[in-house]
Scaffold this motif. Structure first.
Motif, PDB file in Angstrom:
ATOM      1  N   PHE A  33       0.846  -1.194   0.000  1.00 17.67           N
ATOM      2  CA  PHE A  33       0.000   0.000   0.000  1.00 17.67           C
ATOM      3  C   PHE A  33       0.879   1.241   0.000  1.00 17.67           C
TER       4      PHE A  33
ATOM      5  N   SER B 130      -3.693   3.716  -0.318  1.00 20.17           N
ATOM      6  CA  SER B 130      -4.043   3.312  -1.687  1.00 20.17           C
ATOM      7  C   SER B 130      -4.800   1.985  -1.678  1.00 20.17           C
ATOM      8  N   ILE B 131      -5.304   1.595  -2.833  1.00 18.72           N
ATOM      9  CA  ILE B 131      -5.844   0.239  -2.960  1.00 18.72           C
ATOM     10  C   ILE B 131      -4.678  -0.751  -2.850  1.00 18.72           C
ATOM     11  N   PRO B 132      -4.955  -2.008  -2.470  1.00 13.74           N
ATOM     12  CA  PRO B 132      -3.857  -2.971  -2.322  1.00 13.74           C
ATOM     13  C   PRO B 132      -3.306  -3.428  -3.668  1.00 13.74           C
ATOM     14  N   SER B 133      -2.025  -3.746  -3.674  1.00 17.55           N
ATOM     15  CA  SER B 133      -1.433  -4.398  -4.836  1.00 17.55           C
ATOM     16  C   SER B 133      -0.689  -5.617  -4.320  1.00 17.55           C
TER      17      SER B 133
ATOM     18  N   PHE C  27       4.946  -4.393  -8.111  1.00 15.52           N
ATOM     19  CA  PHE C  27       3.558  -4.083  -7.757  1.00 15.52           C
ATOM     20  C   PHE C  27       2.978  -3.169  -8.820  1.00 15.52           C
ATOM     21  N   ASN C  28       1.707  -3.415  -9.104  1.00 11.56           N
ATOM     22  CA  ASN C  28       1.072  -2.714 -10.195  1.00 11.56           C
ATOM     23  C   ASN C  28       0.129  -1.651  -9.659  1.00 11.56           C
ATOM     24  N   PHE C  29       0.399  -0.399  -9.971  1.00 12.02           N
ATOM     25  CA  PHE C  29      -0.473   0.688  -9.511  1.00 12.02           C
ATOM     26  C   PHE C  29      -0.746   1.645 -10.651  1.00 12.02           C
TER      27      PHE C  29
END
Lengths: 204, 162
Positions: free
Chosen positions: A70, A140-143, B98-100
């Motif tokens: 996050f 943030s949204i989780p990744s 990680f994809n953001f």
């Protein structure tokens, strides 16, 4: 006040530990109610680690782990990560879906459930810190990524690479009652945010 | 003769001579830069974290950055008997773990590390003969200093020698 990662005093470390304790306490309660099991947590560690040593926390650079990441923005800038080894990840999804799968493959449903658990843990942690300090935290949204511990932990480590040769993190280990699930939550605000947190709590 | 495998950590570098190996484990957004002199059989490996030492005040650790890491690697290889004009490069890593959908370019650091590595090698006239970069997965690499081959290992994305 300027924080130097390589030279934090014991009082600051105690304050940060207590902060981690409160955040993690809320997160553990949220996790326990989600899986209807008792969840224990240790006293948080404030770790100041050489980059080289970061992956050792999760069983070495090549150990396969699940990392849920996050980004934090607003008053506190940095990141959080909830990390589980594969056994814990499978056991956790088994508890959630009330089933007994033994293989270490996680399907899309499992991965989505793990992201959501990470989300709830990280959000409860961030919420309680925000209440305590009066600082705004946007999460943030989780990744999610399932890969080598070294590769996953390189992401938060790089953030610290800009300012220091060590990473500063507050780490808490969660354990489900029957030792089926053990996960690490890492809270890594940047150094400016650490200063803000300490100031908000009256530490000078 | 015993073959030793020397481990290189994050933000670290090392050099060796045949028949030893150099390895770095669990590369994510970092880049593993390997240089090899096949005439003198001298090998070097740097595990860099960030593109440029010039953007940052705290830049004492040369191995942390692509630009100073490559320069320091070459310097140490020459001390060990390498000839700069013989050097060729192989690089691996630079993933986005990680994809953001984020404006935060910290998360694109893998790409930026690869770009900076290539531009520094070009500036020094060192040819890149193979690479395994990008993607969204971790890599472990092993450089064999007897022939310069670079073995790349992943979890779920295969193994190869480049």
């Amino acid at each position: 006040m300027t924080i130097n990662v390589d030279n934090l005093n014991n009082f600051m470390i105690d304050v940060l530990k207590e902060l981690g304790n409160i955040g993690a306490g809320n997160a553990a309660t949220a996790l326990a109610s989600m899986i209807s099991k008792k969840v224990d947590m240790n006293v948080p560690n404030v770790r100041i680690l050489e980059f080289n040593k970061v992956a050792e926390i999760l069983g070495g650079e090549e150990n396969l782990v699940v990392g849920i990441y996050f980004e934090l923005t607003e008053d506190i800038v940095g990141n959080m990560m909830f990390a589980l080894d594969m056994d814990s990840a499978v056991n956790l999804t088994n508890i959630l879906f009330n089933r007994k799968k033994e293989s270490l493959d996680l399907d899309e449903m499992d991965i989505s459930a793990l992201s959501e658990i990470g989300n709830i843990i990280a959000s409860s942690y961030a919420n309680s810190l925000s209440t305590l300090t009066g600082l705004k935290i946007f999460i943030s949204i989780p990744s999610i990524s399932i890969d080598m511990a070294g590769a996953i932990l390189s992401v938060p480590a790089i953030q610290y690479g800009h300012v220091a040769d060590h990473a500063l993190m507050i780490e808490t280990v969660f354990e489900e009652d029957q030792n089926l699930v053990s996960g690490n939550l890492f809270f890594l605000p940047n150094l400016k945010s650490f200063e803000k947190i300490l100031k908000a709590l009256g530490v000078n | 003769m015993n073959i030793e495998t020397i481990k290189v950590g994050m933000a670290d570098l090392n050099v060796t001579k045949s028949p030893n190996n150099l390895t770095t484990l669990g590369l994510g957004s970092c880049v593993g830069i390997t240089l090899y002199d096949k005439i003198n059989k001298v090998a070097g490996l740097a595990h860099i974290m960030l593109p440029s030492s010039k953007e940052i005040k705290n830049n004492d650790n040369k191995a942390k950055f692509a630009d100073t890491g490559i320069e320091e690697l070459i310097r140490q290889m020459i001390v060990l008997g390498a000839n700069k004009s013989n050097l060729v490069a192989k690089i691996a890593g630079g993933s986005q773990m990680f994809n953001f959908n984020s404006s935060n370019d910290m998360l694109r650091i893998g790409d930026r590390n690869v770009v900076a590595t290539k531009s520094k090698l070009k500036e020094l006239n060192i040819r890149i003969i193979s690479e395994d970069t990008g993607g969204n997965f971790g890599r472990t690499i092993v450089l064999d200093s007897s022939d310069g081959s670079l073995h790349v290992r992943t979890i779920g994305h295969g193994e190869k020698t480049i």
